[in-house]
Design an enzyme around this catalytic site. Structure first.
Site, PDB file in Angstrom:
ATOM      1  N   ASP A  67       0.823  -1.213   0.000  1.00 28.29           N
ATOM      2  CA  ASP A  67       0.000   0.000   0.000  1.00 28.29           C
ATOM      3  C   ASP A  67       0.854   1.259   0.000  1.00 28.29           C
ATOM      4  O   ASP A  67       2.074   1.205   0.192  1.00 28.29           O
ATOM      5  CB  ASP A  67      -0.960   0.014   1.211  1.00 28.29           C
ATOM      6  CG  ASP A  67      -0.324  -0.522   2.491  1.00 28.29           C
ATOM      7  OD1 ASP A  67       0.910  -0.422   2.614  1.00 28.29           O
ATOM      8  OD2 ASP A  67      -1.058  -1.030   3.348  1.00 28.29           O
ATOM      9  N   ASN A 136      -7.795  -3.091  14.443  1.00 24.16           N
ATOM     10  CA  ASN A 136      -9.167  -3.433  14.034  1.00 24.16           C
ATOM     11  C   ASN A 136      -9.183  -4.635  13.085  1.00 24.16           C
ATOM     12  O   ASN A 136     -10.198  -4.915  12.463  1.00 24.16           O
ATOM     13  CB  ASN A 136      -9.839  -2.212  13.378  1.00 24.16           C
ATOM     14  CG  ASN A 136      -9.115  -1.761  12.115  1.00 24.16           C
ATOM     15  OD1 ASN A 136      -8.163  -2.392  11.666  1.00 24.16           O
ATOM     16  ND2 ASN A 136      -9.568  -0.654  11.533  1.00 24.16           N
ATOM     17  N   HIS A 138      -7.374  -4.960  10.281  1.00 20.38           N
ATOM     18  CA  HIS A 138      -7.110  -4.690   8.866  1.00 20.38           C
ATOM     19  C   HIS A 138      -5.788  -5.327   8.425  1.00 20.38           C
ATOM     20  O   HIS A 138      -4.869  -5.492   9.223  1.00 20.38           O
ATOM     21  CB  HIS A 138      -7.161  -3.190   8.529  1.00 20.38           C
ATOM     22  CG  HIS A 138      -6.017  -2.358   9.002  1.00 20.38           C
ATOM     23  ND1 HIS A 138      -6.171  -1.072   9.475  1.00 20.38           N
ATOM     24  CD2 HIS A 138      -4.669  -2.591   9.066  1.00 20.38           C
ATOM     25  CE1 HIS A 138      -4.999  -0.565   9.793  1.00 20.38           C
ATOM     26  NE2 HIS A 138      -4.068  -1.474   9.568  1.00 20.38           N
ATOM     27  N   GLU A 143      -9.896  -2.085   5.428  1.00 15.78           N
ATOM     28  CA  GLU A 143     -10.496  -1.792   6.724  1.00 15.78           C
ATOM     29  C   GLU A 143     -11.773  -2.623   6.914  1.00 15.78           C
ATOM     30  O   GLU A 143     -12.334  -3.133   5.936  1.00 15.78           O
ATOM     31  CB  GLU A 143     -10.838  -0.296   6.789  1.00 15.78           C
ATOM     32  CG  GLU A 143      -9.647   0.643   6.631  1.00 15.78           C
ATOM     33  CD  GLU A 143      -8.758   0.713   7.888  1.00 15.78           C
ATOM     34  OE1 GLU A 143      -8.829  -0.184   8.746  1.00 15.78           O
ATOM     35  OE2 GLU A 143      -7.988   1.684   7.998  1.00 15.78           O
TER      36      GLU A 143
HETATM   37  C1  F6R Z   1       1.367  -1.403   6.197  1.00 16.82           C
HETATM   38  C2  F6R Z   1       0.057  -2.037   6.264  1.00 16.82           C
HETATM   39  C3  F6R Z   1      -0.759  -2.005   7.500  1.00 16.82           C
HETATM   40  C4  F6R Z   1       0.048  -2.282   8.775  1.00 16.82           C
HETATM   41  C5  F6R Z   1      -0.850  -2.193  10.007  1.00 16.82           C
HETATM   42  C6  F6R Z   1      -0.061  -2.369  11.291  1.00 16.82           C
HETATM   43  O1  F6R Z   1       1.943  -1.546   4.922  1.00 16.82           O
HETATM   44  O2  F6R Z   1      -0.378  -2.555   5.292  1.00 16.82           O
HETATM   45  O3  F6R Z   1      -1.790  -2.952   7.390  1.00 16.82           O
HETATM   46  O4  F6R Z   1       0.630  -3.555   8.692  1.00 16.82           O
HETATM   47  O5  F6R Z   1      -1.505  -0.961  10.041  1.00 16.82           O
HETATM   48  O6  F6R Z   1       0.801  -1.287  11.425  1.00 16.82           O
HETATM   49  P1  F6R Z   1       1.930  -1.283  12.544  1.00 16.82           P
HETATM   50  O7  F6R Z   1       2.857  -2.402  12.206  1.00 16.82           O
HETATM   51  O8  F6R Z   1       2.604   0.063  12.411  1.00 16.82           O
HETATM   52  O9  F6R Z   1       1.244  -1.482  13.836  1.00 16.82           O
END
Ligand code: F6R
Length: 235
Positions: A67, A136, A138, A143
Site C-alpha cells: 500500500d 481493528n 485490517h 479496513e
Molecule cells: C502497512 C500495512 C498495514 C500495517 C498495520 C499495522 O503496509 O499494510 O496494514 O501492517 O496498520 O501497522 P503497525 O505495524 O505500524 O502497527
C-alpha cells in the site's frame, strides 16, 4: 494456518526474517510482497544482518508493496516508498527498479489501481507476502467493511487507523485519509503469507484466528488460505 508464539518482538522478527531468507534462497527470483509500519521493521533489520553476513542475494528479487498513502510522493519521508528505501532497499543488493510501491500521486487513482493489480498478475503473482495487522483486524488498508475488496483499490482509512498512524506525524491532520491498497483477493492469491504481530495486537489476532470469517475482521479471511504463518508476540 500455523500460529507461532514468539517470546518478544526480537524473536518474532528473527523468525519472520528466517522465512523470508529461506524464500530468497530457495527461489532467488522470488516476488516478495512487503509491508510497512512498526511490525516489520525488526524483520527487515534481521534480513539486512543476514545479507551483510553474506547469506542472501537480492539481485534477482522483485518486490511489490501492499500500500501507499495517497498524496505523498516517494520523496516524502512519511511515504511508504521512503520507508522501504530507508528500512530495507538501501541496505541490500536489490535493484530499486525491481521494487514496486503503488503510486499515491498518480493523476488517476483508479487507473493506477488497475495498473498495479495487472502488474502483480503479470509478474506471475506473489510468492511470499509479509503482512502486519491493524488493531481493528485490517491487512493492507483493507479496513473493516461489509465485503472483502478483491483487487487493488483506494481505501478510506478508518478513524482508528488514522489515530494509530498519527504517532508518526506531527499532527493528526497531517495523516493522509486515503491510501491505495492491495485488495484482500490480491493478498489471498499470494502463494505463501506470513503475518507478524506485536503483543498489542493480541485481540485482533485472537479474532482473526479463532473468530468467524467476516469482512468486519479483514484478517479473518486468512483462515481460508492454505499456507499462512502467523508469528505473534506474547510480550
Ligand atoms: C502497512 C500495512 C498495514 C500495517 C498495520 C499495522 O503496509 O499494510 O496494514 O501492517 O496498520 O501497522 P503497525 O505495524 O505500524 O502497527
Amino acid at each position: 494456518m500455523k500460529v507461532i508464539k514468539a517470546k518478544n518482538y526480537e524473536e518474532m522478527s528473527k523468525l519472520a526474517a528466517n522465512i523470508i531468507g529461506a524464500q530468497v534462497t530457495i527461489n532467488p527470483k522470488s516476488v516478495l510482497g512487503l509491508a510497512t509500519g512498526s511490525s516489520p521493521i525488526g524483520t527487515y533489520k534481521y534480513i539486512i544482518e543476514d545479507y551483510n553476513a553474506g547469506f542472501l542475494d537480492f539481485s534477482k528479487i522483485t518486490t511489490v508493496n501492499l500500500d501507499e498513502y495517497c498524496g505523498l510522493d516517494g520523496e516524502n519521508d512519511q511515504s511508504y516508498r521512503y520507508f522501504m528505501n530507508n528500512y530495507l532497499f538501501n541496505h541490500v543488493n536489490i535493484d530499486k527498479a525491481n521494487t514496486y510501491v503503488p503510486n499515491g500521486v498518480a493523476k488517476d487513482l483508479d487507473i493506477e489501481c488497475e495498473r498495479y493489480e495487472n502488474f502483480i498478475n503479470d509478474l506471475g503473482g506473489i510468492d511470499l507476502q509479509l503482512l502486519g495487522i491493524g488493531h481493528n483486524g485490517h491487512i493492507g488498508f483493507n479496513e473493516p467493511d461489509d465485503i472483502f475488496p478483491n483487487i487493488v483499490h483506494s481505501s478510506e482509512l478508518a478513524a482508528s487507523t488514522i489515530e494509530a498512524n498519527s504517532r508518526l506525524f506531527n499532527n493528526i491532520e497531517d495523516v493522509p485519509t486515503v491510501a491505495l491498497s492491495m485488495g484482500i483477493g490480491t493478498i489471498m492469491r499470494a502463494k505463501k503469507i506470513i503475518l507478524v504481530a506485536a503483543a498489542d495486537k493480541a485481540e485482533a489476532i485472537e479474532k482473526a484466528v479463532n473468530g468467524p470469517v467476516t469482512p468486519q475482521v479483514p484478517a479473518s479471511i486468512l483462515q481460508l488460505h492454505k499456507d499462512v504463518t502467523i508469528i505473534a508476540c506474547e510480550n
